[in-house]
Motif scaffolding. Structure first.
Motif, PDB file in Angstrom:
ATOM      1  N   THR A  73     -12.005   3.498  12.954  1.00  0.00           N
ATOM      2  CA  THR A  73     -12.229   4.852  12.435  1.00  0.00           C
ATOM      3  C   THR A  73     -11.601   5.945  13.302  1.00  0.00           C
ATOM      4  O   THR A  73     -11.659   7.117  12.938  1.00  0.00           O
ATOM      5  N   ASP A  74     -11.007   5.563  14.430  1.00  0.00           N
ATOM      6  CA  ASP A  74     -10.288   6.568  15.221  1.00  0.00           C
ATOM      7  C   ASP A  74      -8.931   6.900  14.586  1.00  0.00           C
ATOM      8  O   ASP A  74      -8.229   7.800  15.043  1.00  0.00           O
ATOM      9  N   TRP A  75      -8.556   6.133  13.560  1.00  0.00           N
ATOM     10  CA  TRP A  75      -7.350   6.450  12.796  1.00  0.00           C
ATOM     11  C   TRP A  75      -7.698   6.544  11.312  1.00  0.00           C
ATOM     12  O   TRP A  75      -8.682   5.939  10.871  1.00  0.00           O
ATOM     13  N   ASN A  76      -6.880   7.233  10.569  1.00  0.00           N
ATOM     14  CA  ASN A  76      -6.932   7.142   9.107  1.00  0.00           C
ATOM     15  C   ASN A  76      -5.724   6.342   8.642  1.00  0.00           C
ATOM     16  O   ASN A  76      -4.604   6.590   9.093  1.00  0.00           O
ATOM     17  N   TYR A  77      -5.978   5.380   7.782  1.00  0.00           N
ATOM     18  CA  TYR A  77      -4.873   4.601   7.208  1.00  0.00           C
ATOM     19  C   TYR A  77      -4.543   5.275   5.888  1.00  0.00           C
ATOM     20  O   TYR A  77      -5.331   5.229   4.944  1.00  0.00           O
ATOM     21  N   VAL A  78      -3.408   5.958   5.832  1.00  0.00           N
ATOM     22  CA  VAL A  78      -3.088   6.795   4.671  1.00  0.00           C
ATOM     23  C   VAL A  78      -1.729   6.400   4.100  1.00  0.00           C
ATOM     24  O   VAL A  78      -1.003   5.594   4.691  1.00  0.00           O
ATOM     25  N   GLU A  79      -1.401   6.975   2.958  1.00  0.00           N
ATOM     26  CA  GLU A  79      -0.065   6.755   2.420  1.00  0.00           C
ATOM     27  C   GLU A  79       0.499   8.084   1.951  1.00  0.00           C
ATOM     28  O   GLU A  79      -0.231   8.985   1.554  1.00  0.00           O
ATOM     29  N   GLU A  80       1.814   8.165   2.040  1.00  0.00           N
ATOM     30  CA  GLU A  80       2.500   9.349   1.514  1.00  0.00           C
ATOM     31  C   GLU A  80       3.867   8.887   1.047  1.00  0.00           C
ATOM     32  O   GLU A  80       4.320   7.795   1.421  1.00  0.00           O
ATOM     33  N   PRO A  81       4.534   9.703   0.237  1.00  0.00           N
ATOM     34  CA  PRO A  81       5.863   9.276  -0.213  1.00  0.00           C
ATOM     35  C   PRO A  81       6.839   9.289   0.966  1.00  0.00           C
ATOM     36  O   PRO A  81       6.709  10.119   1.864  1.00  0.00           O
ATOM     37  N   VAL A  82       7.775   8.382   0.957  1.00  0.00           N
ATOM     38  CA  VAL A  82       8.820   8.362   1.974  1.00  0.00           C
ATOM     39  C   VAL A  82       9.640   9.642   1.860  1.00  0.00           C
ATOM     40  O   VAL A  82       9.976  10.074   0.759  1.00  0.00           O
ATOM     41  N   ARG A  83       9.924  10.255   3.002  1.00  0.00           N
ATOM     42  CA  ARG A  83      10.741  11.474   2.986  1.00  0.00           C
ATOM     43  C   ARG A  83      12.212  11.075   3.158  1.00  0.00           C
ATOM     44  O   ARG A  83      12.561  10.357   4.101  1.00  0.00           O
ATOM     45  N   GLN A  84      13.059  11.540   2.239  1.00  0.00           N
ATOM     46  CA  GLN A  84      14.487  11.231   2.335  1.00  0.00           C
ATOM     47  C   GLN A  84      15.107  12.018   3.491  1.00  0.00           C
ATOM     48  O   GLN A  84      14.649  13.113   3.809  1.00  0.00           O
ATOM     49  N   PRO A  85      16.122  11.444   4.132  1.00  0.00           N
ATOM     50  CA  PRO A  85      16.711  12.113   5.304  1.00  0.00           C
ATOM     51  C   PRO A  85      17.466  13.388   4.944  1.00  0.00           C
ATOM     52  O   PRO A  85      18.141  13.445   3.930  1.00  0.00           O
ATOM     53  N   GLY A  86      17.306  14.411   5.800  1.00  0.00           N
ATOM     54  CA  GLY A  86      18.121  15.626   5.714  1.00  0.00           C
ATOM     55  C   GLY A  86      19.363  15.459   6.584  1.00  0.00           C
ATOM     56  O   GLY A  86      19.665  14.350   7.051  1.00  0.00           O
TER      57      GLY A  86
END
Lengths: 333, 333
Positions: free
Chosen positions: B20-33
């Motif tokens: 619980t010291d971390w959150n296991y989350v997901e987000e969309p992959v960010r494309q490179p700039g």
């Protein structure tokens, strides 16, 4: 036949040494044999290290054995000599021990010149404490001009010299000592840039104010909580000289290790121990240079002289109570 | 749109970190700039130092902030690039973090060659732990042929390399590790001259047997009681390299300082901290030399690979339980 009063070790102290840890005895003075010299003790050096010499176990020097005369450096006057290098009336330094007379091989003695400096100075600034300060600071601490040097036990025999040499070398110097009087002495008389009174100040906070760029060199005479406080204020690549740990010598609950030692990693810092005897070959160099500074008034020497060999056990404790300013010396009579 | 699973810091751990010291989350992959590279993480490095990065306060690197992806080194494959130096299919090392994909400036990445060594080796012997061992031992420890080198955490990523390099340099090498299996591995597989099992042996006594002439170089990864035991066995002029203190990282009662540190004085020894990042300019030198030793079979690399990014919190704890032998690596999937 002359009588020689002596303190001989009677017991290994537990905690703070007490009078009964020695026997105060007398025996006839022993006349010198071939190559020996009979010295009448004038001044004896009282040092924190003496506490360590009373403990059993491996150290940098063998312990004083039960029954032996308590080890101590001293200066005295030659009263009889069968060594070609010494004659009656000469003044000498040697490990005379806590006794009125010492009969020693001439090899173990060094002549000192009372016309150059008062005899007690040869137990302080021009003796082991001074050499300890000189080599510990310059060889191990390696301060550079402009760096910040902090010294603990700053009003003691070693500390006063460390701080003054650091000033001579162009450093910013902060001393840690106990009590306003000592702190004022450091700043007003010895020219320290600042002083922290560990008895009335928060050492960590006060150091932060006095050393805004951190501590480059820390010369530690005390160990314990003060070492831990300084560890939190290190500059990158700091050097800590471990010279002593007077706060721990009488502990009956074991030594307190520096719990902030990982600051060595964070700051890429080092901690190194030193023993002055390793520099014996270079004592003349230190004597010459410090003698010059003394003469030029750049270095001030102060001795705290207590009279009466019979007061030895109680006088020694002044060191651990922080009652001395400058070099604690016992004048035999 | 691809999903990126990540462990983000949720709380500053008290004692041993828990899931619980971390959150296991997901987000969309960010494309490179511009100048950025998108990397698919293949292997992540799990290191004792990560525990320190979770704490607030000044250290050699800023702490991971609450909400940030947990910092970790990793190797991966370039899946998209807007940086001239990288193309799809390249393998790279960088601070990818505990996540499946990382979008980073190309400047922060280094190409690695999977034909020269297996990818996980770039997180161990040919990565930060290997460089730590190389520079810590050779630059700070400065072992000379014939000297005795002791390393703690000896079966870990750093310790295994320290010991093997010390052997290559002609030293007598003794490792301290937990359990018979690890100790046998050090002696039988890696060629250590001896090993002390701190779980079943009296470390001080065993060291005395293994190091009859004392310890010249001690590479410390663990701190605590083992550091104190080694301090009692130092040879004159010993050098202690402070690399870590894994035994103390999860302590809730403060760090145990080395109470035998006055051995530094008795033995004119030094203790110095090191941080591998200071040697960044010289990584190629270490890579070249260690690569050569690996190829020649003088240096053996071992990785302990656990699969599944979702196991990160529990897998990390293997380090603190002493369950890994060699470099602990998390294979993403």
């Amino acid at each position: 036949m002359t009588t020689n009063h002596q303190f001989r070790l009677a017991a290994r102290p537990v905690g703070t040494p007490k009078r009964t840890d020695w026997n105060y005895v007398e025996e006839p003075v022993r006349q010198p044999g071939d190559n020996e010299v009979l010295v009448r003790t004038l001044y004896l050096s009282l040092d924190p290290a003496m506490r360590g010499w009373m403990n059993e176990g491996k150290s940098y020097i063998p312990p004083v054995q039960i029954g032996e005369v308590m080890r101590a450096g001293g200066v005295g006057e030659v009263v009889a000599s069968k060594h070609a290098g010494f004659k009656t009336g000469d003044h000498v330094y040697g490990t005379l021990g806590i006794q009125e007379y010492a009969t020693l091989d001439g090899k173990a003695l060094t002549k000192v010149d009372p016309s150059l400096a008062p005899l007690p100075t040869y137990l302080g600034t021009l003796g082991m404490p001074g050499f300890t300060a000189y080599f510990g600071l310059l060889d191990i601490g390696q301060p550079k001009p402009g760096e910040t040097v902090v010294v603990s036990g700053a009003a003691g025999a070693v500390g006063t010299v460390v701080g003054q040499i650091a000033k001579i070398k162009g450093c910013r110097v902060v001393g840690i000592a106990g009590g306003r009087e000592k702190c004022d002495y450091l700043v007003n008389d010895l020219g320290f840039d600042g002083a922290v009174d560990y008895k009335s100040e928060d050492v960590k906070k006060s150091l932060r104010q006095h050393c805004p760029k951190g501590v480059d060199v820390y010369f530690d005479n005390v160990g314990g909580d003060i070492l831990d406080a300084v560890l939190t204020q290190l500059a990158r690549n700091a050097r800590i000289v471990i010279c002593g740990a007077i706060s721990q010598y009488n502990s009956t609950s074991g030594v307190k290790g520096p719990s902030n030692y990982m600051s060595l990693l964070v700051n890429r810092a080092s901690m190194k121990g030193m023993v002055v005897f390793d520099y014996a070959d270079r004592y003349p160099e230190a004597m010459r240079e410090m003698g010059g500074w003394l003469k030029a008034g750049q270095l001030k020497s102060r001795e705290d002289v207590v009279t009466g060999i019979e007061t030895f056990p109680e006088t020694l404790l002044k060191l651990f109570k922080g009652e001395n300013t400058g070099k604690l010396v016992l004048k035999v009579s």
